[in-house]
Enzyme design. Structure first.
Site, PDB file in Angstrom:
ATOM      1  N   ASN A  47       2.375   4.290  -2.591  1.00 43.74           N
ATOM      2  CA  ASN A  47       1.521   3.567  -3.509  1.00 43.74           C
ATOM      3  C   ASN A  47       2.157   4.217  -4.992  1.00 43.74           C
ATOM      4  OD1 ASN A  47      -0.464   3.220  -5.305  1.00 43.74           O
ATOM      5  ND2 ASN A  47      -2.147   4.260  -4.272  1.00 43.74           N
TER       6      ASN A  47
ATOM      7  N   ARG B 289       1.961  -0.666  -1.536  1.00 48.19           N
ATOM      8  CA  ARG B 289       0.635  -1.206  -2.069  1.00 48.19           C
ATOM      9  C   ARG B 289       0.908  -1.987  -3.389  1.00 48.19           C
ATOM     10  NH1 ARG B 289      -3.467   1.761  -6.284  1.00 48.19           N
ATOM     11  NH2 ARG B 289      -5.011   0.379  -5.910  1.00 48.19           N
TER      12      ARG B 289
ATOM     13  N   HIS C  97      -9.958  -2.995  -3.849  1.00 52.28           N
ATOM     14  CA  HIS C  97     -10.013  -1.964  -3.020  1.00 52.28           C
ATOM     15  C   HIS C  97     -10.020  -2.841  -1.513  1.00 52.28           C
ATOM     16  CE1 HIS C  97     -12.771   0.341  -6.033  1.00 52.28           C
ATOM     17  NE2 HIS C  97     -11.634   0.725  -5.923  1.00 52.28           N
TER      18      HIS C  97
ATOM     19  N   ARG D 170     -16.679   3.261 -16.031  1.00 54.72           N
ATOM     20  CA  ARG D 170     -16.646   1.838 -16.357  1.00 54.72           C
ATOM     21  C   ARG D 170     -18.256   1.297 -16.348  1.00 54.72           C
ATOM     22  NH1 ARG D 170     -12.299   0.064 -12.098  1.00 54.72           N
ATOM     23  NH2 ARG D 170     -11.289   2.205 -12.034  1.00 54.72           N
TER      24      ARG D 170
ATOM     25  N   GLU E 159      -6.619   4.258   3.142  1.00 52.19           N
ATOM     26  CA  GLU E 159      -5.554   2.894   2.736  1.00 52.19           C
ATOM     27  C   GLU E 159      -4.175   2.953   3.229  1.00 52.19           C
ATOM     28  OE1 GLU E 159      -7.505   3.796  -0.475  1.00 52.19           O
ATOM     29  OE2 GLU E 159      -7.759   1.758  -1.245  1.00 52.19           O
TER      30      GLU E 159
END
Ligand code: ADP
Length: 398
Positions: A8, A89, A178, A239, A384
């Site tokens: 990643n 990723r 995601h 956010r 992940e």
């Protein structure tokens, strides 16, 4: 024995995990932070040992060299030839990728072109790929996209009600994020329920700094809360989540805040931080909520309410929900958030929730509902990297 490396790569960080390709045991996991600085930090965990060093790492090429040297020094991998597959990723796959792919010139060109939709991420993901490819020449490489799992959404779910040409000309639509996490959780939920994934409907609540929900019907996403960008959907750490777009020009007029200023505010100064005025960290919000601090209580109530809105919508569209799953930093660890979310929806969904157990557990795979609950509730820690490794093994036939 074959090994798979899951990578990643961000703009200033590089995370990696080495898996045994047969057992999926993690042989090493590491992170290199502050790439580009003289005091970068390289950490590796392998064989029960944790090594951390501060050193100059000026670019991704240097970071990859350190990562691979650390893997050879500290893990059971003794030769880089053992690494047969490398899964990278990639944040944005647009409409081009509905599954992970073996890297090809065509795939690289498409990922590059999609940089306009993810300017902070796709270029960094590609930089990571090039850096590993240069050293691990014999290994085969895959791209695993955050957006791919959401590509099963139908146009009625992914389109915004803007003039259609904005979708055709500029690819403005909901993509979702995601996806690798949602895919892992959907798969794992079916395993825990001992059912085929085709027979399971799940609502996944991936609640970390960034947060998104997905409605997954028989292993396929029918809707998700993030949108064209990761700003949409539920309220997050910093956010906004969904806001009426007319607020933007209104604030422009009233405050003179520029587009850049507002984007900074929407992305980095809103959400839990903006409402509480305290912190974007759920732990601090939880402590302040428990202490009765008024705006922290409001933050906690809002956070759960916004998530409940999506659960309600997804429940309607799924028709039947087998499980609601909490995952990621907040979902796995924050009992208060889980309890408030479930309290918002338990009457409608006929959930019997084990509050006591919920308050006692975190970070482990566990069922939080009672045996006679109509909808099951789980914590499933997301993974992940494992999903990237599994996809890489599948695509490369290792
Ligand atoms: P991301 O990958 O989106 O950066 P994570 O999934 O790592 O985020 O989640 C990070 C967030 O998880 C932290 O900001 C914090 O709010 C929350 N978190 C982590 N540990 C705990 C905990 N023990 N209790 C409550 N919240 C926690």
């Amino acid at each position: 024995m074959n090994k798979i490396l899951a990578v990643n790569a961000g703009s200033s960080s590089l995370k990696y995990q080495v898996f045994d390709a047969d057992t999926f045991n993690v042989l090493a996991s590491g992170i290199i932070e502050r790439i580009g600085k003289e005091d970068a930090i390289a950490t590796i965990k392998a064989d029960g040992v944790k090594e951390k060093k501060v050193l100059e790492i000026l670019d991704h090429k240097a970071a990859v060299a350190i990562a691979l040297a650390d893997i050879l020094e500290f893990s059971s991998v003794k030769n880089l030839d053992e690494i047969k597959g490398v899964g990278h990723r990639v944040v944005h796959g647009g409409e081009d990728f509905e599954d992970s792919v073996v890297v090809s010139e065509d795939a690289i060109a498409k990922v590059d072109a999609l940089s306009s939709l993810a300017p902070l991420h796709n270029p960094a993901n590609l930089t990571g790929y090039y850096a590993f490819k240069e050293v691990l020449k014999e290994a085969r490489h895959t791209f695993v996209f955050d957006t791919a799992f959401h590509q099963t959404m139908e146009p009625k779910a992914f389109l915004y009600a803007l003039p259609y040409e904005y979708y055709e000309d500029y690819q403005v639509r909901k993509y979702g994020m995601h996806g690798t996490s949602h895919k892992y959780i959907a798969k794992r939920t079916a395993e825990l329920l001992n059912k085929d994934i085709e027979d399971v409907n799940t609502i996944v609540c991936h609640l970390g700094n960034g947060a998104s929900l997905a409605a997954i019907k028989g292993g396929k996403v029918i809707d998700t809360s993030m949108g064209f960008t990761p700003l949409a959907g539920v309220m997050m750490g910093t956010r906004t989540g969904d806001v009426d777009p007319a607020v933007f020009p209104y604030l422009l007029e009233k405050t003179g805040l520029s587009v850049d200023d507002q984007m900074r505010i929407y992305n980095h100064e809103s959400g839990m931080l903006g409402i509480s005025g305290l912190s974007n960290d759920a732990r601090e919000i939880e402590d302040a909520t428990n202490a009765g601090q008024e705006r922290a209580v409001l933050t906690s109530d809002m956070y759960a309410y916004k998530i409940a809105n999506y659960i309600g919508t997804y429940f309607i569209h799924l028709g039947h929900v087998d499980a609601i799953v909490f995952t990621a930093g907040i979902g796995e660890n924050d009992a208060g958030v889980r309890a408030r979310v479930i309290d918002n929806v338990s009457e409608a969904l006929k959930i019997k929730f084990n509050h006591k157990l919920n308050s006692e557990v975190r970070g482990i795979e566990v069922e939080l509902s009672e045996a006679d609950s109509e909808v099951k509730v789980f914590i499933i820690p997301t993974d992940e990297e494992l999903m990237i490794a599994q996809d890489t093994k599948r695509l490369l036939g290792l």
